[in-house]
Design a protein around this motif. Structure first.
Motif, short mmCIF file in Angstrom:
data_model
loop_
_atom_site.label_atom_id
_atom_site.label_comp_id
_atom_site.label_asym_id
_atom_site.label_seq_id
_atom_site.Cartn_x
_atom_site.Cartn_y
_atom_site.Cartn_z
N PHE A 142 11.44 -59.97 -5.08
CA PHE A 142 11.73 -58.61 -4.70
C PHE A 142 13.05 -58.18 -5.33
O PHE A 142 14.03 -58.91 -5.32
CB PHE A 142 11.81 -58.50 -3.17
CG PHE A 142 12.30 -57.16 -2.69
CD1 PHE A 142 11.51 -56.03 -2.86
CD2 PHE A 142 13.55 -57.02 -2.10
CE1 PHE A 142 11.96 -54.79 -2.44
CE2 PHE A 142 14.01 -55.79 -1.68
CZ PHE A 142 13.22 -54.66 -1.85
N ASP A 143 13.04 -57.00 -5.92
CA ASP A 143 14.24 -56.45 -6.52
C ASP A 143 14.13 -54.93 -6.43
O ASP A 143 13.19 -54.35 -6.99
CB ASP A 143 14.35 -56.91 -7.98
CG ASP A 143 15.69 -56.52 -8.60
OD1 ASP A 143 16.12 -55.36 -8.40
OD2 ASP A 143 16.30 -57.36 -9.28
N GLN A 163 6.06 -54.26 -0.78
CA GLN A 163 5.72 -53.79 -2.13
C GLN A 163 6.51 -52.57 -2.56
O GLN A 163 5.99 -51.65 -3.18
CB GLN A 163 4.21 -53.49 -2.20
CG GLN A 163 3.38 -54.72 -1.98
CD GLN A 163 1.94 -54.40 -1.64
OE1 GLN A 163 1.62 -53.27 -1.24
NE2 GLN A 163 1.07 -55.37 -1.80
N GLY A 164 7.78 -52.55 -2.20
CA GLY A 164 8.63 -51.45 -2.66
C GLY A 164 8.44 -50.16 -1.89
O GLY A 164 9.02 -49.14 -2.24
N VAL A 165 7.63 -50.18 -0.83
CA VAL A 165 7.51 -49.00 0.02
C VAL A 165 8.15 -49.33 1.36
O VAL A 165 7.89 -50.38 1.95
CB VAL A 165 6.04 -48.58 0.22
CG1 VAL A 165 5.93 -47.46 1.25
CG2 VAL A 165 5.46 -48.14 -1.11
N TYR A 166 9.02 -48.42 1.81
CA TYR A 166 9.75 -48.67 3.04
C TYR A 166 9.14 -47.89 4.18
O TYR A 166 8.61 -46.79 3.99
CB TYR A 166 11.22 -48.24 2.87
CG TYR A 166 12.01 -49.20 2.03
CD1 TYR A 166 12.79 -50.19 2.62
CD2 TYR A 166 11.99 -49.13 0.64
CE1 TYR A 166 13.53 -51.08 1.86
CE2 TYR A 166 12.73 -50.01 -0.13
CZ TYR A 166 13.50 -50.98 0.48
OH TYR A 166 14.22 -51.85 -0.29
N GLY A 172 2.52 -58.53 6.84
CA GLY A 172 3.41 -59.08 5.81
C GLY A 172 4.57 -58.19 5.46
O GLY A 172 5.12 -58.28 4.36
N LEU A 173 4.99 -57.32 6.39
CA LEU A 173 6.16 -56.50 6.10
C LEU A 173 7.43 -57.32 6.30
O LEU A 173 7.48 -58.21 7.14
CB LEU A 173 6.21 -55.27 7.02
CG LEU A 173 5.44 -54.05 6.52
CD1 LEU A 173 3.95 -54.29 6.56
CD2 LEU A 173 5.79 -52.83 7.37
N ARG A 174 8.44 -56.97 5.53
CA ARG A 174 9.73 -57.65 5.63
C ARG A 174 10.65 -56.77 6.48
O ARG A 174 10.68 -55.55 6.31
CB ARG A 174 10.30 -57.79 4.22
CG ARG A 174 11.66 -58.41 4.09
CD ARG A 174 12.02 -58.53 2.60
NE ARG A 174 12.13 -57.20 1.97
CZ ARG A 174 13.27 -56.49 1.96
NH1 ARG A 174 14.36 -56.96 2.49
NH2 ARG A 174 13.30 -55.29 1.40
#
Ligand code: SF4
Lengths: 528, 170
Positions: free
Chosen positions: A392-393, A77-80, A53-55
């Motif tokens: 997502f923001d 989830q805000g982790v790259y 589910g990574l973007r």
């Protein structure tokens, strides 16, 4: 599942699949992990990431000596997760991620045009950024390509781009652009229609390609910040912020708290200005001039305060490496706060009047529908994503300063139509006004500029901010002597343009302008 | 509907007077052709705007000309959708090489007499982008330019004054 869990799970899965990951130390931790992998597993890694589910957020390449490094940035989830691989100069190729992630499609074509790196198995072999300004066997971002190139006296038009064709009785094509009928940027749209209904739309962009990545090479940090502020004029604050954030990381420098707060004020003011303009323009595209006049008036008031407080109507060159160019005085703060009171009141008046207007409703509800699954598949960001349920923001999920000091709600809608993209902008204005007030209250006396250290040769940085259109990525690598060797800015438009082709389907041709405006991609930010 | 009318009435007219540019300013705008325009266009001009490669900052300020504060149409200056209807081409941006032919064709499609106004520093001299493999730089490198309105981007006031000087009525 918390964030660390998914990186661990992914790593285990990679190990099981026999993929070796070399986790590298970087200046980005804890927000981004850097994994180096072998080129052969590039696509496989994308497949496993997709399952987790990574973007897919951004992709770019760089040349170091006799080899290329290809980067792809993924997020959850805000982790790259920054994955990279090295390939040789002689026959540069690697498996494509575009067959897994549609978001990678145009980006890989851009990398191919600019570096001559071949993505094996790419579903679309056509050029993207290259028209006719350079030969297909030369590649502008290779270090041996001179910045002046060898252009013809008159660059011919790109006549042989193979658009998708339609056949059959009753279908016809409408070519539009590059020069459009209004005051907007150039690009080409090719419609296939039956009667008034749009069967297919293909975008052909790249007309305003100005060689930004190439002319960034060799610049000083100050000069790069200026250039970044012109990647897309309407996003000048956020693009220069992302570039400065990347350069500051490379230099190992953290900016003063006061500077971060002022950057926050600037970015939120930019958001409000653009949303005000867009809301008016969406209404104008359905011939509802009342709203256009009211919103353009509010926007003008807002821009005048920009000029009074920050010295520039669009806030260009206010963000500089190490901090911000000018401080705000107490009276500036008072002015900014006072300005917000009448704006809120007027917005309430106008929005109530609009909400009760059925002729406006008729045109914007259900039109230009973007379903949640398509938005997710294309990695749509910003207000376009958030109007189609993509929660997502960067401001909230990465909480970079000054957003780490405030609590705020990110607006989310899931109707996915033009009305949804209209309302989300309105909600974002209201949230931004609150943020501006909070930032002003948090201001304490202090410096606004940190002294610059020259970064060591080879150091790199990754700036990630939430611009008014959505997530902006800026990658920077330094040469020696304080000079830039690579700059890649990823405007949110690059991720959002492709969904315009989807959301116009089965709408009528005359509704295209309002569909387009509701997305409002930047041509300049896309074409670089 | 009533709310709508109420808002219109309470807003009133916000349009601001604009000072006619002085001779010195005209010179700054590089306009030696003003009188011809007065004669030929009888004080009204139709403008076709072309973005030939701008960062879109200039477009934002050109847009502002139509807001109620500047209301450029009161001077007989209006924007048209086709170069065939235009007297003046308002060109922004450094001319990207990918837009070069499009700009040339638009120029050819505009009937004579016509004037070209280069808007913004990029259009004036290439600005931040200059001349490169991808950019032809200033508009005058591609088509003849009659007037320049500088700024990055020029403010709406500078634009109004620049345009007024093209069609000033005495
Ligand atoms: S002059 Fe400035 S605002 Fe206008 S296109 Fe050039 S960089 Fe953008």
């Amino acid at each position: 599942m918390n964030a660390l869990n998914w990186t661990e799970t992914l790593r285990q899965q990679l190990e099981e699949a026999g993929i070796v990951v070399d986790q590298q130390e970087s200046a980005y931790t804890p927000h981004a992990l850097v994994w180096q992998v072998a080129a052969e597993v590039w696509q496989q890694l994308a497949e496993l990431s997709m399952l987790q589910g990574l973007r897919w957020s951004a992709g770019w390449a760089e040349q170091t000596g006799e080899q290329f490094t290809v980067h792809a940035l993924l997020e959850k989830q805000g982790v790259y997760l920054l994955i990279r691989t090295s390939i040789g100069y002689k026959k540069p190729e690697l498996p494509s991620q575009a067959s897994v992630y549609p978001a990678a499609n145009r980006s890989e074509r851009h990398t191919h045009d600019m570096f001559g790196i071949k993505f094996i198995g790419h579903p679309d072999k056509r050029p993207w950024t290259r028209h006719k300004a350079w030969d297909k066997h030369t590649h502008p971002l290779r270090k041996d390509f001179p910045v002046q190139g060898s252009p013809e006296i008159i660059t011919p038009p790109d006549m042989d781009y193979p658009f998708i064709r339609s056949h059959g009785a009753g279908t016809y094509e409408i070519p539009v652009g590059p020069v459009h009928a209004g005051i907007i940027e150039p690009g080409h749209f090719r419609f296939q229609a039956v009667g008034e209904l749009i069967l297919n739309l293909e975008e052909r962009l790249g007309y305003v390609h100005k060689g930004i990545e190439k002319i960034a090479e060799g610049r000083t940090p100050q000069s790069l910040a200026r250039l970044a502020g012109r990647v897309s004029g309407d996003t000048t604050v956020s693009h220069s912020w992302a570039a400065c954030m990347a350069m500051e990381q490379a230099a190992g420098l953290s900016i003063p708290g006061r500077a971060a707060l002022i950057r926050g004020i600037l970015a939120e003011r930019e958001r409000v200005a653009n949303h005000l303009g867009d809301i008016g323009a969406i209404c104008n595209d359905v011939a509802f001039v009342f709203a256009q006049m009211q919103f353009s008036r509010l926007r003008e008031n807002w821009l005048r305060t920009h000029a009074t407080v920050f010295g520039h109507r669009l806030l260009m060159d206010c963000v500089i490496p190490g901090g911000v160019k000018s401080d705000v005085s107490d009276s500036d703060c008072r002015l900014i706060k006072q300005d917000i009171i009448p704006l809120r009141k007027e917005l309430t008046d106008i929005i109530t009047a609009l909400d009760l207007n059925s002729s406006l409703e008729d045109r914007v509800y259900t039109a230009g529908f973007l379903p949640e699954d398509i938005a997710a598949a294309f990695g749509t960001v910003g207000y376009v994503g958030r109007a189609s349920g993509q929660d997502f923001d960067v401001r909230r999920d990465l909480a970079y300063p000054p957003y780490d000091q405030v609590k705020f709600k990110v607006a989310l809608e899931n109707q996915g139509d033009i009305a949804s993209r209209f309302w989300i902008r309105y909600k974002e204005i209201i949230a931004a006004l609150k943020l501006i007030e909070q930032f002003i209250d948090l201001l304490t006396p202090g410096e606004i500029l940190e002294e610059w250290h020259v970064p060591v040769a080879g150091s790199e940085g990754l700036g990630i901010v939430e611009g008014w259109r959505g997530e902006i990525i800026a990658f920077v690598r330094f040469d020696g002597d304080n000079k830039i060797s690579r700059f890649y800015p990823r405007d949110p438009s690059i991720l959002n343009w492709p969904v315009l082709e989807k959301l116009v389907l089965n709408n009528i041709v005359p509704d295209f302008p309002v569909c387009n405006k509701s997305l409002n991609g930047s041509y300049s930010g896309n074409d670089l | 509907m009533l709310r709508l009318f109420k808002k219109i009435l309470t807003t009133g007219i916000v349009t601001e007077p604009v000072k006619a540019p002085k001779d010195v300013e005209l010179e700054q705008l590089g306009i030696a052709i003003k009188r011809h325009i007065d004669r030929r266009y009888s004080g009204s001009i139709a403008i076709r705007q072309i973005d030939a490669g701008s960062c879109n900052g200039c477009e934002l300020e050109i847009h502002a000309l139509n807001n109620p504060y500047y209301d450029i149409e009161r001077f007989g200056i209006h924007f048209v959708a086709s170069p065939r209807h235009a007297d003046v081409l308002l060109v922004t941006g450094p001319v990207s090489r990918h837009m070069q032919t499009a700009l040339l064709r638009t120029y050819e499609a505009t009937p004579d007499p016509k004037w070209v106004v280069a808007v913004g520093d990029c259009a004036a001299c290439g600005g931040e982008f200059g001349v490169s493999y991808a950019s032809c730089g200033a508009v005058s490198n591609v088509i003849p330019v009659d007037a320049v309105i500088a700024g990055c981007p020029p403010t709406p006031l500078a634009l109004v004054q620049g345009l007024l000087s093209l069609c000033e009525r005495h």
